[in-house]
Design a protein around this motif. Structure first.
Motif, PDB file in Angstrom:
ATOM      1  N   ASP A 136       0.862  -1.330  -0.057  1.00  0.00           N
ATOM      2  CA  ASP A 136       0.213   0.111   0.064  1.00  0.00           C
ATOM      3  C   ASP A 136       0.831   1.108   0.076  1.00  0.00           C
ATOM      4  O   ASP A 136       0.222   2.186  -0.275  1.00  0.00           O
ATOM      5  CB  ASP A 136      -0.956   0.120   1.320  1.00  0.00           C
ATOM      6  CG  ASP A 136      -1.806  -1.041   1.351  1.00  0.00           C
ATOM      7  OD1 ASP A 136      -2.264  -1.519   0.201  1.00  0.00           O
ATOM      8  OD2 ASP A 136      -2.602  -1.154   2.486  1.00  0.00           O
ATOM      9  N   GLY A 137       1.967   1.229   0.355  1.00  0.00           N
ATOM     10  CA  GLY A 137       2.988   2.178   0.681  1.00  0.00           C
ATOM     11  C   GLY A 137       3.797   2.478  -0.503  1.00  0.00           C
ATOM     12  O   GLY A 137       4.983   3.282  -0.366  1.00  0.00           O
ATOM     13  N   VAL A 138       3.397   1.815  -1.474  1.00  0.00           N
ATOM     14  CA  VAL A 138       4.705   2.104  -2.824  1.00  0.00           C
ATOM     15  C   VAL A 138       3.968   2.623  -4.164  1.00  0.00           C
ATOM     16  O   VAL A 138       2.520   2.351  -4.126  1.00  0.00           O
ATOM     17  CB  VAL A 138       5.612   0.669  -3.053  1.00  0.00           C
ATOM     18  CG1 VAL A 138       6.452   0.264  -1.765  1.00  0.00           C
ATOM     19  CG2 VAL A 138       4.792  -0.395  -3.666  1.00  0.00           C
ATOM     20  N   GLY A 139       4.581   2.817  -5.098  1.00  0.00           N
ATOM     21  CA  GLY A 139       3.753   3.363  -6.219  1.00  0.00           C
ATOM     22  C   GLY A 139       3.389   4.677  -6.182  1.00  0.00           C
ATOM     23  O   GLY A 139       3.527   5.307  -5.123  1.00  0.00           O
ATOM     24  N   PRO A 140       2.671   5.232  -7.391  1.00  0.00           N
ATOM     25  CA  PRO A 140       2.232   6.672  -7.413  1.00  0.00           C
ATOM     26  C   PRO A 140       1.237   6.908  -5.998  1.00  0.00           C
ATOM     27  O   PRO A 140       0.264   6.035  -5.837  1.00  0.00           O
ATOM     28  CB  PRO A 140       1.454   6.905  -8.612  1.00  0.00           C
ATOM     29  CG  PRO A 140       1.724   5.518  -9.392  1.00  0.00           C
ATOM     30  CD  PRO A 140       2.240   4.427  -8.372  1.00  0.00           C
ATOM     31  N   VAL A 141       1.673   7.848  -5.506  1.00  0.00           N
ATOM     32  CA  VAL A 141       0.724   7.959  -4.205  1.00  0.00           C
ATOM     33  C   VAL A 141      -0.698   8.235  -4.439  1.00  0.00           C
ATOM     34  O   VAL A 141      -1.495   7.876  -3.583  1.00  0.00           O
ATOM     35  CB  VAL A 141       1.348   9.561  -3.668  1.00  0.00           C
ATOM     36  CG1 VAL A 141       0.469  10.029  -2.427  1.00  0.00           C
ATOM     37  CG2 VAL A 141       2.773   9.436  -3.169  1.00  0.00           C
ATOM     38  N   ALA A 142      -1.005   8.901  -5.608  1.00  0.00           N
ATOM     39  CA  ALA A 142      -2.410   8.925  -5.928  1.00  0.00           C
ATOM     40  C   ALA A 142      -3.161   7.681  -5.814  1.00  0.00           C
ATOM     41  O   ALA A 142      -4.222   7.514  -5.791  1.00  0.00           O
ATOM     42  CB  ALA A 142      -2.663   9.859  -7.139  1.00  0.00           C
ATOM     43  N   ASP A 143      -2.652   6.773  -6.325  1.00  0.00           N
ATOM     44  CA  ASP A 143      -3.064   5.305  -6.363  1.00  0.00           C
ATOM     45  C   ASP A 143      -3.155   4.620  -5.249  1.00  0.00           C
ATOM     46  O   ASP A 143      -3.660   3.418  -4.999  1.00  0.00           O
ATOM     47  CB  ASP A 143      -2.097   4.492  -7.406  1.00  0.00           C
ATOM     48  CG  ASP A 143      -2.529   5.220  -8.705  1.00  0.00           C
ATOM     49  OD1 ASP A 143      -3.187   6.041  -9.016  1.00  0.00           O
ATOM     50  OD2 ASP A 143      -1.683   4.819  -9.745  1.00  0.00           O
ATOM     51  N   ARG A 144      -2.394   5.093  -4.169  1.00  0.00           N
ATOM     52  CA  ARG A 144      -2.244   4.419  -3.031  1.00  0.00           C
ATOM     53  C   ARG A 144      -3.716   4.486  -2.150  1.00  0.00           C
ATOM     54  O   ARG A 144      -4.516   5.231  -1.993  1.00  0.00           O
ATOM     55  CB  ARG A 144      -1.348   4.774  -2.100  1.00  0.00           C
ATOM     56  CG  ARG A 144       0.161   4.755  -2.594  1.00  0.00           C
ATOM     57  CD  ARG A 144       1.271   5.298  -1.728  1.00  0.00           C
ATOM     58  NE  ARG A 144       2.377   5.396  -2.410  1.00  0.00           N
ATOM     59  CZ  ARG A 144       3.589   5.916  -1.757  1.00  0.00           C
ATOM     60  NH1 ARG A 144       3.462   6.351  -0.637  1.00  0.00           N
ATOM     61  NH2 ARG A 144       4.638   5.691  -2.800  1.00  0.00           N
ATOM     62  N   PRO A 145      -3.898   3.080  -1.416  1.00  0.00           N
ATOM     63  CA  PRO A 145      -5.250   3.232  -0.860  1.00  0.00           C
ATOM     64  C   PRO A 145      -5.185   3.813   0.704  1.00  0.00           C
ATOM     65  O   PRO A 145      -4.098   3.685   1.118  1.00  0.00           O
ATOM     66  CB  PRO A 145      -5.747   1.597  -0.772  1.00  0.00           C
ATOM     67  CG  PRO A 145      -4.142   0.977  -0.559  1.00  0.00           C
ATOM     68  CD  PRO A 145      -3.257   2.008  -1.734  1.00  0.00           C
ATOM     69  N   VAL A 146      -6.391   4.283   0.958  1.00  0.00           N
ATOM     70  CA  VAL A 146      -6.600   4.802   2.489  1.00  0.00           C
ATOM     71  C   VAL A 146      -6.977   3.562   3.086  1.00  0.00           C
ATOM     72  O   VAL A 146      -8.044   2.818   2.683  1.00  0.00           O
ATOM     73  CB  VAL A 146      -7.532   5.995   2.261  1.00  0.00           C
ATOM     74  CG1 VAL A 146      -7.737   6.313   3.820  1.00  0.00           C
ATOM     75  CG2 VAL A 146      -6.937   7.160   1.452  1.00  0.00           C
TER      76      VAL A 146
END
Ligand code: AHR
Length: 511
Positions: free
Chosen positions: A81-91
């Motif tokens: 959840d904490g890697v990749g584009p920030v906009a795509d990360r789940p809350v």
């Protein structure tokens, strides 16, 4: 009047100073990450959102290694959840701290931050809700150069070179009923063994810490370590210890002597490790990672704060356990560092919990200032000055009565000698609340040639033992010159104020 005589001999040493003893801990908890080390909207934030005012204080504090991302948090965490584009990360909902986790800060951000802070990363994996598969995927992601699924994902996410994380925690406090994914010692021991095996198959150079007891009061303390190590002795390098201490009902004398309790706890874990080693005819040495320790008024958390947090509903980075530390706490923290250092032959890693805001030496306010708590000072001085060999000290001290530990030495000390720089560092506490202490230090095989520095933390003028560094008075408690240091014919005499912690550095030559 308190008096102590300390003797040291050039040839009587314990071990090289394990530099990883000066570790800290960053958990996704409260305001340690968000508005602690990371706050993109803060005027002092850099382009990546790291607070440079906090970073400066971290560099001054001088930790060598930082454990991340938890703590209880890690036992429900999905590292992907904490890697990749920030906009795509789940809350996500973080059940450990009843908090909304945005995942705006994750693995890559922490790696970048740790480079800025010049610290080694100690990464904890989730063995609460997850297991072998996710752990080996994470090692492949962080440590494999490329050409495989997970390592190529890291490269696509912007990190061409592997992170090369050497130090890993196999979960967190899984002996505790509060832990998400709590296990019996047998369940955890087998899981740790198999996870360690799989992780080392990906990268054999990593070092692994098995979960030990959450504190010495746990009903399973001792049997937990024994069972876990019986399963996993050959696969792991360290077993963890955690301990938090607080002043109970105004019993300051016992609180000031909690370093004695820490000594006892460490000695107990060493005995258990060695019993398993002997019975299993193991030839390697498992050591200790004391990866959570501090002063923490956890009764307040259990009795009040936990309820308040739940009642307030799900929020992002709520204020959690932002304990304010006073003079007494700083002296106690100094003695904890003494205890860790004098066990430096077996305790190889230690992490004060936590780095910013959450029971921390550094405090920060959202869109506001950052400052040093009283407990900052003993850590900062010892992290900078403890170098070379740990000396075996013989201490004869006036005794002070305590309700919980009987009579204890009023003067507690530890020393290191760095032959290369010719420096001897003495760290020394006077636990007496009323009396000054005179201390005679006798050196054998070493000749002091000068006093390089001598500083003391004690009750400031006009203050008392409860004086703390607050936002409005950030420098109320600090280090000031220690007067009353006399070198006479090769011996050192010190006069220490009541309730004080001091750091003295001498130039020494071989005698
Ligand atoms: O440091 C605060 C918490 O204390 C950690 O999350 C947990 O491991 C311990 O109980």
């Amino acid at each position: 009047m308190t008096h102590a005589r300390i003797t040291l001999d050039r040839d009587f040493t314990i071990a090289d100073v394990p530099r990883r003893l000066f570790g800290q801990f960053v958990e996704h908890m409260g305001r340690c990450v968000y508005t602690g080390i990371y706050e993109p909207e803060h005027p002092a934030a850099d382009a990546r959102g790291f607070r440079t005012d906090v970073l400066e204080l971290v560099r001054e504090l001088g930790p060598t290694v930082v454990r991340y991302p938890g703590g209880n948090f890690v036992s429900g965490y999905r590292w992907e959840d904490g890697v990749g584009p920030v906009a795509d990360r789940p809350v996500r909902m973080d059940g450990a701290w009843h908090t909304i986790e945005t995942n705006a800060f994750g693995l890559h951000e922490f790696m970048d931050w740790s480079r800025e802070a010049d610290v080694e990363v100690m990464e904890a994996i989730n063995l609460g809700t997850r297991g072998v598969e996710e752990a080996r995927a994470l090692v492949e992601y962080t440590n494999h150069p490329g050409g495989t699924y997970w390592s190529d994902l890291r490269r696509r996410n912007g990190a061409e070179d592997p992170f090369g994380i050497k130090l890993w925690c196999l979960g967190n406090e899984l002996d505790g009923p509060w832990q998400i994914g709590h296990k019996t010692a047998h369940e955890y021991g087998r899981l740790a063994q198999e996870t360690a095996k799989a992780m080392k198959l990906v990268d054999p150079s990593i070092e692994l810490v098995a979960v030990g007891s959450s504190n010495r009061q746990m009903p399973t303390f001792g049997t937990w370590e024994h069972t876990v190590l019986t399963h996993a002795y050959d696969q792991v390098d360290y077993i963890s210890m955690h301990a938090y201490y607080r002043e109970q009902s105004g019993d300051a004398a016992s609180f000031l002597a909690e370093g004695v309790e820490m000594d006892t706890f460490i000695d107990g874990v060493i005995s258990t490790i060695d019993a398993v080693k002997a019975a299993g005819k193991h030839t390697t040495q498992v050591d200790i990672s004391f990866d959570e320790w501090n002063v923490w008024d956890f009764d307040r958390f259990n009795d009040i704060e936990e309820g308040e947090v739940a009642a307030a509903g799900w929020r992002e980075h709520p204020r959690l356990i932002e304990d304010t530390y006073n003079v007494t706490d700083a002296v106690v923290v100094g003695t904890f560092l003494h205890s860790l250092l004098r066990h430096g032959d077996r305790v190889k890693i230690a992490n004060q919990a936590q780095l910013v805001n959450v029971i921390a030496p550094i405090r920060s306010e959202e869109n506001g200032p950052a400052w040093r708590q009283t407990t900052f000072w003993p850590f900062a001085r010892m992290a900078r000055m403890a170098k070379g060999r740990i000396m075996r000290l013989a201490i004869t001290s006036t005794q002070g009565a305590t309700a919980r530990f009987g009579d204890v030495d009023e003067v507690d000390a530890v020393a290191t000698w760095d032959e290369e720089s010719g420096r001897l560092a003495l760290f020394i506490a006077n636990r007496s609340l009323e009396s000054e202490a005179t201390v005679d230090l006798e050196l054998h095989g070493l000749r002091p040639t000068g006093v390089r520095s001598a500083e003391v933390l004690t009750v400031p003028e006009g203050g008392d033992r409860f004086t703390a560094n607050l936002q409005e008075t950030p420098d109320a408690v600090g280090l000031r010159p220690l007067h009353g240091v006399a070198l006479d014919d090769g011996a050192l005499r010190l006069t220490l104020p009541a309730l004080s912690w001091s750091a003295v550095e001498l130039d020494v030559a071989r005698a």
